[in-house]
Design a protein around this motif. Structure first.
Motif, PDB file in Angstrom:
ATOM      1  N   ASP A   1     -40.081  40.927  36.589  1.00  0.00           N
ATOM      2  CA  ASP A   1     -40.530  42.270  36.203  1.00  0.00           C
ATOM      3  C   ASP A   1     -39.456  43.323  36.454  1.00  0.00           C
ATOM      4  O   ASP A   1     -39.565  44.450  35.968  1.00  0.00           O
ATOM      5  CB  ASP A   1     -41.801  42.644  36.986  1.00  0.00           C
ATOM      6  CG  ASP A   1     -42.987  41.764  36.610  1.00  0.00           C
ATOM      7  OD1 ASP A   1     -43.010  41.279  35.453  1.00  0.00           O
ATOM      8  OD2 ASP A   1     -43.866  41.548  37.475  1.00  0.00           O
ATOM      9  N   ASN A   2     -38.437  42.967  37.229  1.00  0.00           N
ATOM     10  CA  ASN A   2     -37.360  43.911  37.539  1.00  0.00           C
ATOM     11  C   ASN A   2     -35.999  43.283  37.259  1.00  0.00           C
ATOM     12  O   ASN A   2     -35.243  42.971  38.184  1.00  0.00           O
ATOM     13  CB  ASN A   2     -37.446  44.336  39.016  1.00  0.00           C
ATOM     14  CG  ASN A   2     -38.725  45.092  39.325  1.00  0.00           C
ATOM     15  OD1 ASN A   2     -38.969  46.157  38.783  1.00  0.00           O
ATOM     16  ND2 ASN A   2     -39.550  44.510  40.202  1.00  0.00           N
ATOM     17  N   PRO A   3     -35.670  43.087  35.972  1.00  0.00           N
ATOM     18  CA  PRO A   3     -34.375  42.489  35.655  1.00  0.00           C
ATOM     19  C   PRO A   3     -33.227  43.420  36.023  1.00  0.00           C
ATOM     20  O   PRO A   3     -33.388  44.638  36.090  1.00  0.00           O
ATOM     21  CB  PRO A   3     -34.453  42.284  34.137  1.00  0.00           C
ATOM     22  CG  PRO A   3     -35.453  43.295  33.664  1.00  0.00           C
ATOM     23  CD  PRO A   3     -36.449  43.412  34.768  1.00  0.00           C
ATOM     24  N   THR A   4     -32.078  42.837  36.281  1.00  0.00           N
ATOM     25  CA  THR A   4     -30.885  43.640  36.534  1.00  0.00           C
ATOM     26  C   THR A   4     -30.484  44.319  35.217  1.00  0.00           C
ATOM     27  O   THR A   4     -30.986  43.960  34.147  1.00  0.00           O
ATOM     28  CB  THR A   4     -29.733  42.750  37.029  1.00  0.00           C
ATOM     29  OG1 THR A   4     -29.317  41.900  35.953  1.00  0.00           O
ATOM     30  CG2 THR A   4     -30.163  41.909  38.210  1.00  0.00           C
ATOM     31  N   PRO A   5     -29.548  45.273  35.265  1.00  0.00           N
ATOM     32  CA  PRO A   5     -29.126  45.957  34.024  1.00  0.00           C
ATOM     33  C   PRO A   5     -28.335  45.080  33.063  1.00  0.00           C
ATOM     34  O   PRO A   5     -27.957  45.543  31.987  1.00  0.00           O
ATOM     35  CB  PRO A   5     -28.250  47.112  34.542  1.00  0.00           C
ATOM     36  CG  PRO A   5     -28.591  47.271  35.984  1.00  0.00           C
ATOM     37  CD  PRO A   5     -28.958  45.905  36.455  1.00  0.00           C
ATOM     38  N   ILE A   6     -28.075  43.825  33.441  1.00  0.00           N
ATOM     39  CA  ILE A   6     -27.226  42.981  32.596  1.00  0.00           C
ATOM     40  C   ILE A   6     -27.794  42.844  31.196  1.00  0.00           C
ATOM     41  O   ILE A   6     -27.084  42.984  30.192  1.00  0.00           O
ATOM     42  CB  ILE A   6     -27.038  41.589  33.233  1.00  0.00           C
ATOM     43  CG1 ILE A   6     -26.321  41.712  34.571  1.00  0.00           C
ATOM     44  CG2 ILE A   6     -26.248  40.667  32.303  1.00  0.00           C
ATOM     45  CD1 ILE A   6     -26.202  40.402  35.328  1.00  0.00           C
TER      46      ILE A   6
ATOM     47  N   ARG B   1     -13.961  50.984  18.841  1.00  0.00           N
ATOM     48  CA  ARG B   1     -14.453  50.527  20.140  1.00  0.00           C
ATOM     49  C   ARG B   1     -15.735  49.741  19.900  1.00  0.00           C
ATOM     50  O   ARG B   1     -16.742  50.302  19.477  1.00  0.00           O
ATOM     51  CB  ARG B   1     -14.720  51.702  21.091  1.00  0.00           C
ATOM     52  CG  ARG B   1     -15.438  51.247  22.375  1.00  0.00           C
ATOM     53  CD  ARG B   1     -15.574  52.335  23.408  1.00  0.00           C
ATOM     54  NE  ARG B   1     -14.369  52.488  24.206  1.00  0.00           N
ATOM     55  CZ  ARG B   1     -14.032  51.707  25.227  1.00  0.00           C
ATOM     56  NH1 ARG B   1     -14.813  50.689  25.570  1.00  0.00           N
ATOM     57  NH2 ARG B   1     -12.939  51.918  25.908  1.00  0.00           N
ATOM     58  N   PHE B   2     -15.666  48.436  20.146  1.00  0.00           N
ATOM     59  CA  PHE B   2     -16.843  47.590  19.979  1.00  0.00           C
ATOM     60  C   PHE B   2     -17.714  47.621  21.229  1.00  0.00           C
ATOM     61  O   PHE B   2     -18.932  47.696  21.157  1.00  0.00           O
ATOM     62  CB  PHE B   2     -16.407  46.146  19.676  1.00  0.00           C
ATOM     63  CG  PHE B   2     -17.550  45.185  19.515  1.00  0.00           C
ATOM     64  CD1 PHE B   2     -18.248  45.120  18.319  1.00  0.00           C
ATOM     65  CD2 PHE B   2     -17.942  44.353  20.552  1.00  0.00           C
ATOM     66  CE1 PHE B   2     -19.305  44.254  18.161  1.00  0.00           C
ATOM     67  CE2 PHE B   2     -18.996  43.477  20.414  1.00  0.00           C
ATOM     68  CZ  PHE B   2     -19.683  43.425  19.200  1.00  0.00           C
ATOM     69  N   ILE B   3     -17.089  47.536  22.387  1.00  0.00           N
ATOM     70  CA  ILE B   3     -17.823  47.529  23.651  1.00  0.00           C
ATOM     71  C   ILE B   3     -17.921  48.961  24.173  1.00  0.00           C
ATOM     72  O   ILE B   3     -16.895  49.588  24.475  1.00  0.00           O
ATOM     73  CB  ILE B   3     -17.135  46.630  24.685  1.00  0.00           C
ATOM     74  CG1 ILE B   3     -17.104  45.182  24.171  1.00  0.00           C
ATOM     75  CG2 ILE B   3     -17.840  46.699  26.039  1.00  0.00           C
ATOM     76  CD1 ILE B   3     -16.427  44.202  25.090  1.00  0.00           C
ATOM     77  N   PRO B   4     -19.127  49.520  24.262  1.00  0.00           N
ATOM     78  CA  PRO B   4     -19.273  50.893  24.767  1.00  0.00           C
ATOM     79  C   PRO B   4     -18.620  51.050  26.133  1.00  0.00           C
ATOM     80  O   PRO B   4     -18.613  50.108  26.947  1.00  0.00           O
ATOM     81  CB  PRO B   4     -20.799  51.077  24.848  1.00  0.00           C
ATOM     82  CG  PRO B   4     -21.352  50.089  23.870  1.00  0.00           C
ATOM     83  CD  PRO B   4     -20.424  48.915  23.907  1.00  0.00           C
ATOM     84  N   LEU B   5     -18.059  52.232  26.394  1.00  0.00           N
ATOM     85  CA  LEU B   5     -17.334  52.461  27.631  1.00  0.00           C
ATOM     86  C   LEU B   5     -18.198  52.196  28.859  1.00  0.00           C
ATOM     87  O   LEU B   5     -17.756  51.591  29.836  1.00  0.00           O
ATOM     88  CB  LEU B   5     -16.797  53.895  27.664  1.00  0.00           C
ATOM     89  CG  LEU B   5     -15.929  54.267  28.876  1.00  0.00           C
ATOM     90  CD1 LEU B   5     -14.720  53.345  28.980  1.00  0.00           C
ATOM     91  CD2 LEU B   5     -15.493  55.727  28.790  1.00  0.00           C
ATOM     92  N   ALA B   6     -19.465  52.655  28.806  1.00  0.00           N
ATOM     93  CA  ALA B   6     -20.363  52.443  29.943  1.00  0.00           C
ATOM     94  C   ALA B   6     -20.594  50.956  30.181  1.00  0.00           C
ATOM     95  O   ALA B   6     -20.677  50.497  31.329  1.00  0.00           O
ATOM     96  CB  ALA B   6     -21.692  53.149  29.699  1.00  0.00           C
ATOM     97  N   THR B   7     -20.678  50.195  29.097  1.00  0.00           N
ATOM     98  CA  THR B   7     -20.873  48.753  29.218  1.00  0.00           C
ATOM     99  C   THR B   7     -19.626  48.075  29.772  1.00  0.00           C
ATOM    100  O   THR B   7     -19.706  47.162  30.601  1.00  0.00           O
ATOM    101  CB  THR B   7     -21.234  48.150  27.844  1.00  0.00           C
ATOM    102  OG1 THR B   7     -22.434  48.770  27.368  1.00  0.00           O
ATOM    103  CG2 THR B   7     -21.448  46.652  27.926  1.00  0.00           C
ATOM    104  N   GLU B   8     -18.450  48.539  29.335  1.00  0.00           N
ATOM    105  CA  GLU B   8     -17.200  47.995  29.877  1.00  0.00           C
ATOM    106  C   GLU B   8     -17.118  48.224  31.383  1.00  0.00           C
ATOM    107  O   GLU B   8     -16.800  47.307  32.146  1.00  0.00           O
ATOM    108  CB  GLU B   8     -15.997  48.650  29.189  1.00  0.00           C
ATOM    109  CG  GLU B   8     -14.662  48.166  29.743  1.00  0.00           C
ATOM    110  CD  GLU B   8     -13.473  48.832  29.084  1.00  0.00           C
ATOM    111  OE1 GLU B   8     -12.531  49.219  29.807  1.00  0.00           O
ATOM    112  OE2 GLU B   8     -13.482  48.952  27.845  1.00  0.00           O
TER     113      GLU B   8
END
Length: 507
Positions: free
Chosen positions: A204-209, A243-250
């Motif tokens: 019920d509480n997955p990580t942000p991955i 930019r394919f991978i968003p900066l926040a995701t990187e």
């Protein structure tokens, strides 16, 4: 004053028209046939209107010219491209003439300054950099390493079954979102197998991955806009990169990578031997050899993650869809699986690749819903290619060459009743290999740039399928469409409207 304004507007409109169409005789000058392009859209109107998936524009051209040409000239906006029509010629592009089509077009659209992670992915790398990176990564995906982490995959399968049973108690009328289910599986499985961390995707509480994984493949409209702009003004590719991978995701994955490294090194410092020789173990060895910092480590590791998250989840969800549509095929596959279960209720790794009908079902699924519906190759060395009329086509260095995998795999000539799910197409010995050598079936690409993660992806798709068919009956929820029409806004092949399935626990 009004007359002057009108005149200026007309002159400007004329200049724009001339600019947008002046290149439309590129292929005619070279005696290469092809459909007439339209201003602004070229030959891909659906890329702009999004009424249908762009694959249908390509497929229409393919069927119009397949009897007369091996390749035709088309236009993305105002940029000339060569569309390969002949499967034999497609195989030449990937295999025998590989040196002339060494790179993917996307290598022109990004660099390390704009997107360090994806620019260092083997898919995007060009020339010697690609060769070196592939040589670095390939040993990390050996059959031995995949076998080592196979128990982890089976642990994730058990978590998936427990999560499904929990969802069934809720009895939602729309059923289970298959893509969400499969993305939970691949996120949990890949994160653990590659990094030795838990994504908690089935809690019920997955990580942000998982949310960051979704961000990787839920690109904003600006992503499509970039392709339109550089097709119209190709010179801008040198000034503006994608930019394919968003900066926040990187930033998130770099932090995650550091956490994985710290956890592993603290174990080693405490004298604890990690229980498996996994992918992170290999990456850390590579880091010492190549003197990589955390950012460099992340770029290498994202090769495993990117190839394992979305595309594997897509194949698995569509496989469940097709099995849910055909009760007889589902039961036939279940019988094959059941006959090979050990006392713990799993198929041992050594037997996983000895289930011919399971292989056939997966290959047929990929034929119907190929994750990559076409390849955009870049001519890296000028070459002359044959055409059906006895002439040759001179493909100049820098030309984009399109290989329409979907059109080959959905062609009645090669696969009778192509929209039907018929796994028996692949039950003949070496059927997939035979189709690939004919150029009509490229599930994972072909030649030197064939998908690095193919064996890892297949092992996990098979393990998940074994788990679900052993413990559940699968059927299609009425919310799911009955045809195979693709989602217009997705750059991967996926069923329009999503896949919603009903699961029933087996006794």
């Amino acid at each position: 004053m009004l007359e002057i304004t009108v005149a200026l507007v007309l002159v400007l409109a004329g200049l724009i028209y001339v600019f947008m169409t002046w290149n439309f005789d590129y292929w005619k000058k070279r005696n290469v046939p092809g459909p007439k392009p339209t201003i602004f859209m070229g030959n891909y109107p659906n890329m702009y209107t999004m009424k249908k998936h762009t694959v249908y524009d390509i497929d229409k051209i393919y069927h119009e010219y397949k009897k007369h040409s091996d390749a035709v000239g088309v236009y993305g906006a105002r940029s000339p491209q060569l569309l390969v029509i002949s499967p034999e010629l497609a195989r030449r592009v990937f295999v025998s003439d590989f040196k002339s089509f060494h790179d993917n077009e996307i290598s022109l659209m990004m660099d390390e300054k704009t997107d360090f992670i994806f620019a260092n992915n083997p898919f995007s790398l060009a020339g010697e950099k690609w060769k070196k990176r592939r040589a670095d990564v390939t040993p990390g995906l050996t059959q031995g390493r995949i076998k080592t982490v196979y128990p982890v995959t089976n642990e994730v399968c058990l978590k998936m079954s427990a999560w499904l049973n929990k969802q069934l108690k809720a009895n939602a009328p729309e059923g289970i979102n298959a893509k969400d289910l499969c993305l939970r599986f691949t996120t949990e499985m890949v994160t653990d197998c590659v990094l030795g961390l838990k994504a908690e995707s089935f809690t019920d509480n997955p990580t942000p991955i998982m949310s960051h994984t979704k961000d990787l493949f839920s690109q904003p409209f600006t992503f499509l806009l970039y392709f339109i702009i550089v097709s119209t003004f190709p010179a801008l590719r040198a000034l503006f990169k994608l930019r394919f991978i968003p900066l926040a995701t990187e930033k998130f994955f770099i932090s995650l990578m550091q956490s994985a490294i710290d956890a592993r090194r603290s174990q080693l410092a405490a004298g604890k031997q990690f229980e498996r020789v996994d992918f992170l173990d290999y990456i850390l060895q590579l880091a010492e050899k190549r003197n990589l910092d955390t950012r460099g480590l992340t770029a290498h590791t994202m090769t495993f993650l990117l190839d394992g998250f979305e595309t594997t989840a897509g194949v698995l969800s569509h496989l469940l869809l097709l099995l849910g549509r055909d009760e007889q095929v589902q039961q036939r596959l279940r019988d094959e699986i059941t006959a090979n279960l050990n006392s713990q209720g799993i198929v041992e790794f050594e037997k996983l690749n000895d289930l011919p009908f399971l292989d056939a079902c997966i290959q047929e699924c990929i034929r119907l819903f190929p994750p990559a519906f076409m390849s955009n190759k870049l001519c890296t060395e000028t070459i002359e290619l044959p055409n059906k009329n006895g002439s040759t086509i001179k493909v100049e260095r820098g030309t984009t060459v399109l290989v329409p995998h979907y059109s080959f795999m959905a062609d009645e000539e090669f696969f009778p009743n192509p929209q039907d799910f018929q796994p028996d197409r692949f039950m003949q010995p070496d059927a997939a290999k035979t189709y690939r050598e004919r150029g009509v079936f490229m599930a994972f690409g072909d030649g030197p740039r064939i998908c690095i993660g193919m064996r890892f992806a297949l092992a996990n798709i098979k393990a998940a399928t074994v788990e679900m068919l052993t413990k559940f009956d699968v059927s299609v929820n009425p919310k799911t469409r009955k045809d195979n029409i693709l989602e217009p806004t997705s750059f991967l092949s996926t069923l329009k409207g999503g896949i919603w399935l009903n699961f029933k626990a087996r006794q």
